[in-house]
Design a protein around this motif. Structure first.
Motif, mmCIF file in Angstrom:
data_model
loop_
_atom_site.group_PDB
_atom_site.id
_atom_site.type_symbol
_atom_site.label_atom_id
_atom_site.label_comp_id
_atom_site.label_asym_id
_atom_site.label_seq_id
_atom_site.Cartn_x
_atom_site.Cartn_y
_atom_site.Cartn_z
ATOM 1 N N THR A 113 0.858 -1.177 0.000
ATOM 2 C CA THR A 113 0.000 0.000 0.000
ATOM 3 C C THR A 113 0.895 1.227 0.000
ATOM 4 O OG1 THR A 113 -1.627 -1.215 1.266
ATOM 5 C CG2 THR A 113 -1.849 1.166 1.247
ATOM 6 N N SER A 114 0.630 2.171 -0.893
ATOM 7 C CA SER A 114 1.620 3.225 -1.128
ATOM 8 C C SER A 114 1.927 4.049 0.113
ATOM 9 C CB SER A 114 1.165 4.125 -2.266
ATOM 10 O OG SER A 114 -0.123 4.626 -2.030
ATOM 11 N N CYS A 115 0.936 4.349 0.916
ATOM 12 C CA CYS A 115 1.189 5.200 2.066
ATOM 13 C C CYS A 115 1.995 4.499 3.162
ATOM 14 C CB CYS A 115 -0.118 5.708 2.656
ATOM 15 S SG CYS A 115 -0.482 7.394 2.169
ATOM 16 N N GLN A 116 2.144 3.203 3.068
ATOM 17 C CA GLN A 116 2.900 2.487 4.089
ATOM 18 C C GLN A 116 4.407 2.569 3.848
ATOM 19 O OE1 GLN A 116 0.380 2.307 6.110
ATOM 20 N NE2 GLN A 116 0.664 0.217 6.768
ATOM 21 N N SER A 117 4.802 3.205 2.740
ATOM 22 C CA SER A 117 6.222 3.216 2.423
ATOM 23 C C SER A 117 6.934 4.373 3.104
ATOM 24 C CB SER A 117 6.426 3.256 0.918
ATOM 25 O OG SER A 117 5.550 4.180 0.322
ATOM 26 N N ALA A 118 6.725 5.566 2.624
ATOM 27 C CA ALA A 118 7.398 6.702 3.255
ATOM 28 C C ALA A 118 6.575 7.963 3.172
ATOM 29 C CB ALA A 118 8.747 6.954 2.583
ATOM 30 N N CYS A 119 5.661 8.002 2.230
ATOM 31 C CA CYS A 119 5.109 9.314 1.904
ATOM 32 C C CYS A 119 4.178 9.850 2.995
ATOM 33 C CB CYS A 119 4.421 9.286 0.557
ATOM 34 S SG CYS A 119 3.256 7.979 0.300
ATOM 35 N N LYS A 120 3.072 9.161 3.242
ATOM 36 C CA LYS A 120 2.116 9.580 4.259
ATOM 37 C C LYS A 120 1.384 10.867 3.936
ATOM 38 C CE LYS A 120 2.227 6.331 7.380
ATOM 39 N NZ LYS A 120 1.027 5.486 7.520
ATOM 40 N N THR A 121 1.792 11.596 2.945
ATOM 41 C CA THR A 121 1.049 12.793 2.568
ATOM 42 C C THR A 121 0.881 12.902 1.064
ATOM 43 O OG1 THR A 121 3.067 14.094 2.554
ATOM 44 C CG2 THR A 121 1.718 14.208 4.536
ATOM 45 N N SER A 122 1.371 11.964 0.324
ATOM 46 C CA SER A 122 1.196 12.036 -1.120
ATOM 47 C C SER A 122 1.127 10.616 -1.640
ATOM 48 C CB SER A 122 2.364 12.774 -1.778
ATOM 49 O OG SER A 122 3.568 12.134 -1.478
ATOM 50 N N CYS A 123 0.452 10.446 -2.727
ATOM 51 C CA CYS A 123 0.253 9.106 -3.257
ATOM 52 C C CYS A 123 1.132 8.915 -4.481
ATOM 53 C CB CYS A 123 -1.202 8.903 -3.628
ATOM 54 S SG CYS A 123 -1.548 7.250 -4.217
ATOM 55 N N THR A 124 1.967 7.937 -4.444
ATOM 56 C CA THR A 124 2.817 7.609 -5.584
ATOM 57 C C THR A 124 2.827 6.103 -5.722
ATOM 58 O OG1 THR A 124 4.214 9.436 -4.898
ATOM 59 C CG2 THR A 124 5.073 8.012 -6.612
ATOM 60 N N VAL A 125 2.543 5.591 -6.895
ATOM 61 C CA VAL A 125 2.617 4.140 -7.065
ATOM 62 C C VAL A 125 3.704 3.724 -8.045
ATOM 63 C CG1 VAL A 125 0.195 3.728 -6.485
ATOM 64 C CG2 VAL A 125 0.833 4.086 -8.850
#
Lengths: 47, 471
Positions: free
Chosen positions: A26-38
Motif C-alpha cells: 500500500t503506497s502510504c505504508q512506504s514513506a510518503c504519508k502525505t502524497s500518493c505515488t505508485v
C-alpha cells in the motif's frame, strides 16, 4: 535505431492479463504519508 | 496519449498508455510533436487483425515539410521509419487502456490488507505543521490498549480474504510513547502468522526522541520498514519540529537516526522530512541528509491549509520546480561518484512496477487501507482520523459506514476528469484523497499545486532513468 532509443519498460496493457493480485504494498505504508505515488513501487510477482 | 519534455539535455517522449519511454534526438522529438498535433484530424494508425499499421509516410510528408522546414527530407524520411516501428509495436500513440476492465476489477470483493495503527495519540514534540494537532487528532491524548490493537490485527486477518501479505504501520502521535503495546502487538501478529497463513509487514514511524538501543534491536528484528522523521538542516528542522519546551530536536535525534540507518545496512528505512514555505530551497536539506550518509531519503511538501504562514503557495511553485531539477542533477552526480542515494520521489520502477490495476486504483484509502484510532475507531486513512464525517466503524464491529467505503472505492484516476488527460495518471494513481479533501472539500477533487509538483518529480525520475541507462 539512430534517432530513438527506448528504455526498458513494463507494458501496462499486458499487465492487465496477469495483474490485479493485490499483494503489492500500500503506497502510504512506504514513506510518503502525505502524497500518493505508485510508480515507484514494485510488483510483488516481479520480485 | 504522449508526453514530451526536455530535461538536463535529454529529449524524452513518454507513451502514457503503454508505459513506454523513448529518448530521442531533436528531429524525432519535433516530428513526434507534429504527429501529436495532427492526431485529432489524421488517424496515426489502423488495426488490421492483430497488426497495427502506421499512417503511410506519403500521407504526412507534406505536413512535415510545411511544419519542419529546417530539416531535410531524407532525414525526416529516415526518422519516420523509426517512428513507424514504435507505432506498429504499440509503444507510441498507443490506444487507451480499457477502463471498463479496471472498473470491474475495482468493484470486486471487499478486502482490507493494510492498517495504520495509531497506538499513541500523544507526542513528545510540538511540530508546527502536524496534521495530528501535536498528536491529539482533534481529540484527547490517548494510548491504544493491547486488547484494542489485538482486535485490530484480528479484524485485519478476518478482512483480508486470500491476501497473504498484510501491512501494519505503527503510527501516532509518537508510537514509541506506547512501545510496550507495539512490542506486544508485533509478537501477537507473529504468533498467528502460520496458523492464519498470513505474513505481517510491520513499519514504525517515529520522531526518534525515545529511540534507544533496546528499541532499535527490536525494530531491526521485526520492522520491515522504519520511517525516521527529520526535516534536514538543523535550523530548518528545529523551526518546525521543536520539543515541548521549545528547544530543537535535531541534536537529540540525529545521532540516533544515523545509528539506526547504519544498523539496518542503509536499507529498508527512510529519513523522512517535510518542506514548507520557510525552506523553499529544500534541495539543500536533501543534500544535507545525503552528506550525513543517509541513503534512503524522502522530503515532501507540507500539507496545510492555505492560510497557514508555512503553507506552500502558488507563487512558490516555480522555485520548487527548479529545486527538483537541481536535486535530480545532484542525485545523478552522487551516483556517478559512487555515492548514490535514493530520493523517494525520484524512484520509479519502469520495468517492474505495478500493474495497471494498481496504478489506477490509488492508495486504497477507505477500502483496503484503513487507520485505527486508539479506541479502535476506523477511518479511511491517518489523515482523516478524528474527523466525524469520516468515521467508518470500529475494529469491534467492522465497517459500518458502507456508503463511505463505496465512495472511497470509486475514488481514483477514473473518477477525476482532470486525471484522464494527465500523463502522470499511471504514476500517481490520482493523488492523495486527503490532500484533495483538504483543498477542495471533496475526495474526488484535485490539488493543483500537488499535481504540478508530482508531474515535475516524475519528469525528473524518468530523466534520471535515461541518464543512468547511458542513453
Amino acid at each position: 535505431m539512430k534517432h530513438i532509443r527506448s528504455l526498458q519498460t513494463r507494458n501496462l496493457k499486458k499487465s492487465l492479463k496477469k495483474g490485479g493480485c493485490g499483494e503489492c504494498q500500500t503506497s502510504c505504508q512506504s514513506a510518503c504519508k502525505t502524497s500518493c505515488t505508485v510508480g515507484n513501487q514494485s510488483c510483488e510477482k516481479a520480485r | 496519449m504522449i508526453h514530451q519534455f526536455k530535461n538536463n539535455g535529454y529529449n524524452i517522449v513518454m507513451d502514457v498508455e503503454s508505459g513506454s519511454v523513448h529518448v530521442v534526438d531533436p528531429i524525432a522529438y519535433d516530428m513526434i510533436s507534429v504527429l501529436d498535433e495532427i492526431s485529432g484530424s489524421i488517424p496515426l494508425s489502423s488495426v488490421d487483425g492483430d497488426e497495427i499499421k502506421a499512417v503511410p509516410y506519403e500521407k504526412v510528408r507534406d505536413i512535415f515539410a510545411k511544419k519542419l522546414p529546417s530539416y531535410n527530407e531524407d532525414d525526416i524520411s529516415e526518422t519516420y521509419e523509426e517512428i513507424v516501428w514504435l507505432i506498429e509495436n504499440d509503444s507510441l500513440f498507443s490506444d487507451d487502456i480499457d477502463s471498463d476492465i479496471i472498473k470491474a476489477h475495482q468493484e470486486g470483493e471487499d478486502i482490507v490488507k493494510a492498517l495504520c495503527l495509531h497506538v499513541a495519540h500523544d507526542c513528545n514534540l510540538a511540530c508546527t505543521y502536524c496534521f495530528a494537532g501535536k498528536g491529539e487528532y482533534h481529540g484527547n491524548r490517548e494510548l491504544m490498549s493491547f486488547e484494542t490493537g489485538k482486535r485490530a490485527l484480528d479484524f485485519l486477518v478476518e478482512s483480508s480474504g486470500a491476501r497473504r501479505n498484510l501491512e501494519v504501520d505503527f503510527f501516532g502521535g509518537e508510537p514509541l510513547m506506547n512501545f510496550d503495546v507495539v512490542r506486544q502487538l508485533t509478537e501477537y501478529g507473529r504468533s498467528i502468522e502460520a496458523e492464519k497463513n498470513k505474513k505481517f509487514r510491520f513499519t514504525l514511524t517515529t520522531n526518534g526522541i525515545l529511540l534507544d538501543d533496546e528499541i532499535l534491536d527490536f525494530v531491526n528484528k521485526e520492522m520491515g520498514n522504519l520511517v525516521l522523521s527529520i526535516d534536514g538542516r538543523r535550523e530548518v528542522n528545529d523551526r518546525m519540529r521543536p520539543r515541548l519546551g521549545g528547544q530543537g530536536s535535531y541534536d537529540v535525534i540525529l545521532p540516533k537516526f544515523m545509528k539506526a540507518a547504519k544498523s539496518r545496512g542503509q536499507m529498508n528505512y527512510y529519513v523522512r522530512g517535510t518542506y514548507t514555505h520557510y525552506n523553499l530551497d529544500f534541495s539543500e536539506d536533501v543534500k544535507h541528509l545525503a552528506e550525513l550518509g543517509f541513503e534512503q531519503i524522502s522530503v515532501e511538501p507540507v500539507v496545510a491549509p492555505p492560510d497557514e504562514p508555512y503553507a506552500i503557495t502558488k507563487e512558490d511553485v516555480p522555485k520548487l520546480l527548479e529545486q527538483y531539477d537541481i536535486l535530480a542533477k545532484y542525485v545523478l552526480d552522487r551516483k556517478r561518484e559512487g555515492r548514490g542515494f535514493n530520493f523517494f520521489h525520484f524512484m520509479i520502477d519502469l520495468s517492474g512496477g505495478p500493474c495497471a490495476y494498481k496504478r489506477l486504483s490509488g492508495c486504497g484509502s477507505g477500502t483496503e487501507y484503513l487507520a485505527v484510532a486508539p479506541n479502535g475507531d476506523l477511518y479511511p486513512c491517518h489523515q482523516f482520523v478524528g474527523m466525524d464525517d469520516f468515521l467508518m466503524g470500529n475494529v469491534a464491529t467492522g465497517i459500518t459506514a458502507r456508503e463511505l467505503r463505496d465512495k472511497f472505492r470509486s475514488c481514483s484516476v477514473l473518477s477525476r476528469p482532470e486525471c484522464g488527460s494527465c500523463f502522470a495518471k499511471y504514476q500517481c494513481s490520482g493523488g492523495c484523497a486527503a490532500n484533495a479533501y483538504n483543498f477542495t472539500h471533496d475526495i474526488n477533487g484535485v490539488y493543483d499545486i500537488g499535481c504540478t509538483l508530482q508531474k515535475k518529480r516524475i519528469e525528473c525520475a524518468v530523466m534520471i532513468k535515461a541518464a543512468t541507462a547511458g542513453l
